[in-house]
Design an enzyme around this catalytic site. Structure first.
Site, PDB file in Angstrom:
ATOM      1  N   ASP A  81       0.972  -1.285  -0.018  1.00 13.53           N
ATOM      2  CA  ASP A  81       0.106   0.190  -0.013  1.00 13.53           C
ATOM      3  C   ASP A  81       0.885   1.042  -0.014  1.00 13.53           C
ATOM      4  O   ASP A  81       1.735   1.390   0.708  1.00 13.53           O
ATOM      5  CB  ASP A  81      -0.784   0.050   1.196  1.00 13.53           C
ATOM      6  N   ASP A  92      -3.210   7.491  -3.506  1.00 17.87           N
ATOM      7  CA  ASP A  92      -3.272   6.201  -2.831  1.00 17.87           C
ATOM      8  C   ASP A  92      -3.454   5.140  -3.402  1.00 17.87           C
ATOM      9  O   ASP A  92      -4.732   4.939  -4.031  1.00 17.87           O
ATOM     10  CB  ASP A  92      -4.060   6.662  -1.215  1.00 17.87           C
ATOM     11  N   HIS A 166     -11.581   6.318   2.236  1.00 14.44           N
ATOM     12  CA  HIS A 166     -11.742   7.674   2.601  1.00 14.44           C
ATOM     13  C   HIS A 166     -11.529   8.727   1.582  1.00 14.44           C
ATOM     14  O   HIS A 166     -10.710   8.454   0.603  1.00 14.44           O
ATOM     15  CB  HIS A 166     -10.465   7.579   3.657  1.00 14.44           C
ATOM     16  N   HIS A 174      -7.023  11.321   5.453  1.00 15.49           N
ATOM     17  CA  HIS A 174      -8.501  11.022   5.808  1.00 15.49           C
ATOM     18  C   HIS A 174      -9.287  12.302   6.026  1.00 15.49           C
ATOM     19  O   HIS A 174      -9.070  12.661   7.021  1.00 15.49           O
ATOM     20  CB  HIS A 174      -8.612  10.327   6.925  1.00 15.49           C
ATOM     21  N   GLU A 199     -10.860   1.363  -1.024  1.00 16.42           N
ATOM     22  CA  GLU A 199     -10.109  -0.048  -0.691  1.00 16.42           C
ATOM     23  C   GLU A 199     -10.799  -0.984  -0.051  1.00 16.42           C
ATOM     24  O   GLU A 199     -10.707  -1.186   1.319  1.00 16.42           O
ATOM     25  CB  GLU A 199      -8.738   0.504   0.142  1.00 16.42           C
ATOM     26  N   GLU A 292      -6.712  -1.220  -3.995  1.00 19.88           N
ATOM     27  CA  GLU A 292      -7.094   0.183  -3.690  1.00 19.88           C
ATOM     28  C   GLU A 292      -6.770   1.098  -4.877  1.00 19.88           C
ATOM     29  O   GLU A 292      -5.581   1.089  -5.748  1.00 19.88           O
ATOM     30  CB  GLU A 292      -6.471   0.895  -2.541  1.00 19.88           C
TER      31      GLU A 292
HETATM   32 MN    MN Z   1      -3.751   3.019   0.961  1.00 20.97          MN
HETATM   33 MN    MN Z   2      -6.204   4.461   1.576  1.00 23.23          MN
END
Ligand code: MN
Ligand code: MN
Length: 307
Positions: A81, A92, A166, A174, A199, A292
Site C-alpha cells: 500500500d 493512494d 476515505h 483522511h 479500498e 485500492e
Molecule cells: Mn492505501
Molecule cells: Mn487508503
C-alpha cells in the site's frame, strides 16, 4: 491542482508496478519499502505516508521499523500500500500479491495454497472495480459499500467490515468521508470533485481487524505543552517535515536515534500531540487481500488517477 493529482497518480502506478516486478521470495521488507519510497522521490513526488507492507493476517499499518530484519517468504500474501503526494495532493493505491517460490514456514506449506490466495486477490480486485463503476456525483456512500459487500459475498468470502476507504484533501489523508466496504445506511451523497481512496479488503476469516501492540507509523495531532526539550524539538521536526501526513519512526533515524528520542516519542504519544497507528491484524488470524485506487468524482462517473 488536477495536474498534481494526475502526476501523483502516475507515479504511484509506476512504482506499484515496479514493486510487483521486484518483490521476491527471501527479500527483506526493509529493502522493499526503501525501494518504493526512493522511487517515489526519484520521480519528483514524496511519500504521502510510509509504504505499508502487510503480510498474511496482518492487514494494514505495518511498515519497517529501523533495521527491520523481516523477510518476505514464498507463499506469503503481501499487501503493498503506497501513496505519493505532489504539493500535498495525494494518490493512494494498494495491490496484493501471492509470493511465488518455496517457503520456510510450515504455516505457508500446510495451511494455504496459492490458488486460494489468488482467489482472495481476484475478489478484492473485482470488488474494487465494482465500486469504481458505481461512483458518480449524487451516489450515496452507503451504496458503494453495498456493491462491494455483494461482490465479495458472491465468492463466499467476507469484506473486512471495520476498515473503510476515505476522502482526501490537500495534505489530508483522511478528510472526513468514509467509504464503507459493507452495506451501510449512510445517505451522504458524493459530489463532483471529491477525491476518494476506494479500498476493499477480502478475507475468509471473521472479517474484522483489531489493533496489535506494535506501532511504526505516526502523525502530528496537536500542539501540547511538553516538559522535555527533546520532545519539543521532535514535534517541531515532525510538523516541518511531514505536516499532518503520516510518517515512519524509520524516517526520523539519523538525527534522532538515541534512547532519549524514544522517550521523546513516548511523551508525544502520551500527551496526545502525536497519533500512533497500531498495526492491524485480522481477528481470527485469517489472511486478507486488499486492492485500492484513488478516484476523482465526475458528474457521470469518475477518473481513476492510479490506474
Ligand atoms: Mn492505501
Ligand atoms: Mn487508503
Amino acid at each position: 491542482m488536477i495536474e498534481n493529482y494526475i502526476k501523483a497518480g502516475k507515479i504511484v502506478k509506476e512504482v506499484r508496478n515496479l514493486a510487483l516486478k521486484e518483490i521476491t521470495n527471501g527479500m527483506k521488507v526493509l529493502d522493499l519499502v526503501n525501494l518504493i519510497e526512493g522511487e517515489i522521490i526519484n520521480r519528483g513526488a514524496f511519500p504521502a505516508f510510509p509504504c505499508n507492507i502487510s503480510i498474511n493476517d496482518v492487514t494494514a499499518h505495518y511498515t519497517s521499523p529501523p533495521k527491520d530484519e523481516s523477510i518476505i517468504d514464498g507463499g506469503d500474501l503481501v499487501k503493498i500500500d503506497l501513496g505519493a503526494h505532489v504539493e500535498g495532493f495525494i494518490a493512494d493505491s494498494a495491490v496484493s500479491v501471492s509470493v511465488e517460490g518455496e517457503s520456510d514456514s510450515s504455516e505457508n506449506k500446510n495451511h494455504y495454497n496459492t490458488q486460494f490466495q489468488e482467489e482472495l486477490i481476484e475478489t478484492a480486485n473485482e470488488a474494487l472495480n465494482t465500486a469504481i463503476s458505481t461512483i458518480r456525483a449524487g451516489v450515496e456512500v452507503g451504496k458503494i459499500g453495498e456493491e462491494v459487500e455483494k461482490t465479495i459475498h458472491l465468492q463466499e468470502l467476507k469484506p473486512v467490515a471495520n476498515l473503510t476507504g476515505h476522502s482526501m484533501d490537500q495534505w489530508i489523508l483522511h478528510s472526513g468521508i468514509s467509504i464503507p466496504n459493507i452495506k451501510e445506511n449512510n445517505p451522504h451523497k458524493l459530489e463532483e470533485g471529491d477525491v476518494l481512496a476506494i479500498e476493499p479488503f477480502v478475507t475468509d476469516g471473521v472479517g474484522l481487524v483489531s489493533d496489535m501492540k506494535d506501532v511504526y507509523i505516526y502523525r502530528f495531532l496537536r500542539n501540547r505543552p511538553l516538559r522535555m526539550v527533546q520532545a519539543r524539538k521532535l514535534l517541531e521536526t515532525i510538523k516541518t517535515e511531514y505536516k499532518i501526513l503520516p510518517f515512519a519512526q524509520r524516517w526520523l533515524e539519523g538525527d534522532e536515534k538515541t534512547a532519549k528520542s524514544n522517550m521523546a516519542m513516548r511523551q508525544l504519544i502520551s500527551s496526545r500531540a502525536v497519533y500512533p497507528y497500531h498495526v492491524l491484524r485480522e481477528n481470527s488470524g485469517a489472511r486478507v487481500a486488499q486492492a485500492e485506487h484513488t478516484v476523482i468524482v465526475e458528474p457521470e462517473g469518475c477518473l481513476v488517477i492510479t490506474e
